[in-house]
Design a protein around this motif. Sequence first.
Motif, PDB file in Angstrom:
ATOM      1  N   PRO A 145      74.460 -30.556  89.473  1.00  0.00           N
ATOM      2  CA  PRO A 145      74.599 -29.553  90.502  1.00  0.00           C
ATOM      3  C   PRO A 145      75.218 -30.915  91.991  1.00  0.00           C
ATOM      4  O   PRO A 145      75.712 -30.973  92.437  1.00  0.00           O
ATOM      5  N   ASP A 146      73.728 -31.632  92.464  1.00  0.00           N
ATOM      6  CA  ASP A 146      74.001 -33.232  92.359  1.00  0.00           C
ATOM      7  C   ASP A 146      75.035 -34.033  92.278  1.00  0.00           C
ATOM      8  O   ASP A 146      74.974 -34.739  93.310  1.00  0.00           O
ATOM      9  N   THR A 147      75.870 -34.620  91.174  1.00  0.00           N
ATOM     10  CA  THR A 147      77.056 -35.203  90.797  1.00  0.00           C
ATOM     11  C   THR A 147      77.510 -34.706  90.467  1.00  0.00           C
ATOM     12  O   THR A 147      78.930 -34.907  89.626  1.00  0.00           O
ATOM     13  N   VAL A 148      78.059 -32.946  90.756  1.00  0.00           N
ATOM     14  CA  VAL A 148      79.693 -32.343  89.912  1.00  0.00           C
ATOM     15  C   VAL A 148      80.699 -33.630  89.977  1.00  0.00           C
ATOM     16  O   VAL A 148      81.374 -33.844  89.343  1.00  0.00           O
ATOM     17  N   GLU A 149      80.577 -33.503  91.489  1.00  0.00           N
ATOM     18  CA  GLU A 149      82.123 -34.422  92.210  1.00  0.00           C
ATOM     19  C   GLU A 149      82.693 -35.859  91.536  1.00  0.00           C
ATOM     20  O   GLU A 149      83.329 -35.839  91.058  1.00  0.00           O
ATOM     21  N   ALA A 150      80.760 -36.707  91.406  1.00  0.00           N
ATOM     22  CA  ALA A 150      81.353 -37.592  90.355  1.00  0.00           C
ATOM     23  C   ALA A 150      81.632 -37.675  89.103  1.00  0.00           C
ATOM     24  O   ALA A 150      82.575 -38.554  88.683  1.00  0.00           O
ATOM     25  N   THR A 151      81.156 -36.571  88.332  1.00  0.00           N
ATOM     26  CA  THR A 151      81.782 -36.406  87.446  1.00  0.00           C
ATOM     27  C   THR A 151      82.959 -36.144  87.028  1.00  0.00           C
ATOM     28  O   THR A 151      83.270 -36.349  85.878  1.00  0.00           O
ATOM     29  N   LEU A 152      83.468 -35.094  88.190  1.00  0.00           N
ATOM     30  CA  LEU A 152      84.639 -34.832  87.746  1.00  0.00           C
ATOM     31  C   LEU A 152      86.376 -35.861  88.378  1.00  0.00           C
ATOM     32  O   LEU A 152      86.829 -35.334  87.910  1.00  0.00           O
ATOM     33  N   GLN A 153      85.379 -36.743  88.252  1.00  0.00           N
ATOM     34  CA  GLN A 153      86.420 -38.378  88.598  1.00  0.00           C
ATOM     35  C   GLN A 153      87.072 -38.149  87.213  1.00  0.00           C
ATOM     36  O   GLN A 153      88.425 -39.033  87.018  1.00  0.00           O
ATOM     37  N   ARG A 154      86.280 -38.491  86.716  1.00  0.00           N
ATOM     38  CA  ARG A 154      87.130 -38.259  84.930  1.00  0.00           C
ATOM     39  C   ARG A 154      88.202 -37.043  84.984  1.00  0.00           C
ATOM     40  O   ARG A 154      88.795 -37.805  83.772  1.00  0.00           O
TER      41      ARG A 154
END
Length: 446
Positions: free
Chosen positions: A274-283
């Motif tokens: 949950p704390d890094t969702v937005e970074a992961t979505l960049q994929r």
Amino acid sequence: MTSVPSQPAPNTYVPEAEVVGLASELIRIDTSNYGPEPGPGERAAAERVAELLDEVGISSQLYESEPRRTSLVADWSPDGVDASVPPLLIHAHLDVVPANAADWQVDPFAGEIKDGCVWGRGAVDMKDFDAMLLSVVRARAKAGVAPRRPIRMIFTADEEAGGLLGSQWLVDHHPEHIRDCTEAIGEVGGFSVTVKDDLRLYLIQTAEKGMNWLKLIADGTAGHGSMRNLDNAVTELSAAVARIGNYKWPDRITASQQAFLNAVSEALEIDLDPDTVEATLQRLGSISRMIGATMSNTANPTMLQAGYKHNVIPGQATAAVDGRTVPGGEEEFFATIKELIGDKVHYEEMVNLQAVETDFAGALVEAMQISLVAEDPQAKAVPYLMSGGTDAKAWARLGVQCFGFAPLKLPPELDFVGMFHGIDERVPTESLEFGARVLDRFLAIA
């Protein structure tokens, strides 16, 4: 899962035959929406749509909320439909946001076909779907092939300014055209995001954020610019705007958002933190910008106005704030805004349109998945929450279950999100043709 019904014999008709030409033609009709400022209106485009439908025996009605602000309503219920089923509402808007030709590689209102794409303002928002719908309906009508159920087509005015002169006006003044529909499909859904070679996620909009446009107002004491002034409206407003602009809204994950994140987690074969969702979505590419904006409420200052002369301290200063709320987040939004602006600034609500959300389930959703897989075996339909707004907000007022489903199979390298209201807006011709074929299959089983 519903089985795929038999389709008409090959070569009976070609649903995508006219889609590219129609998209180009509609782009050439300038329907720029300048909000409260005068513009060309939608009349010319609505009249052309009426002509195209009339050519295949489908009558329509034009409604004007104001001169040249025109919406079109048409019923298509030919012999062979299942009249026991409520009409399916298919809606598409005719207006577009303005475009500055000097910024573009091509004339934004020429409908030019270049590099395998149709270019121009409205190519993805949303004259592409206007063209898909018209191409499919005209092909079926000419061939005498009925959809499964009656179809209610509504081409609206003013969607780009909140629909007050289009869909909202129709709901207020002609609800008889909407209230017998239980389900609807429209824009900003059904487009592909390539995850890997053997998997494309097709995002079906099942929810969209609310739209809360605010006018901030600070009143102070007018005076000479050379004097000390401890009651300066510009100072108070600027501080409030900065607090709003810099505020980090807490994450609020809705049901639609969670379903999308679960699908991404499965597709990428990872557990999302949950704390890094937005970074992961960049994929996932550019779509991450849209999805990131749906993790919470947002409020962005967009306009400032104060004063009329360099050496005069104005008695009032105003600002515009574009607020967007996740489903269920409106109470938190307004409480937070009141806290951020403080005691010396107040606000007026310019637009207040509620967030909408529906379940990603039922026969209509199954029909979407079946239709997509028939044209793209690597397709998987998944729900998502959209950061912007559509005419679905109006139809939902009458209890219509709304989905975003304007199918497009997109090249992985295309910055599709950047096409919305962007420079050099364009849509691949192959994507348009794909969308028409999917929509045609969908109408056979929906």
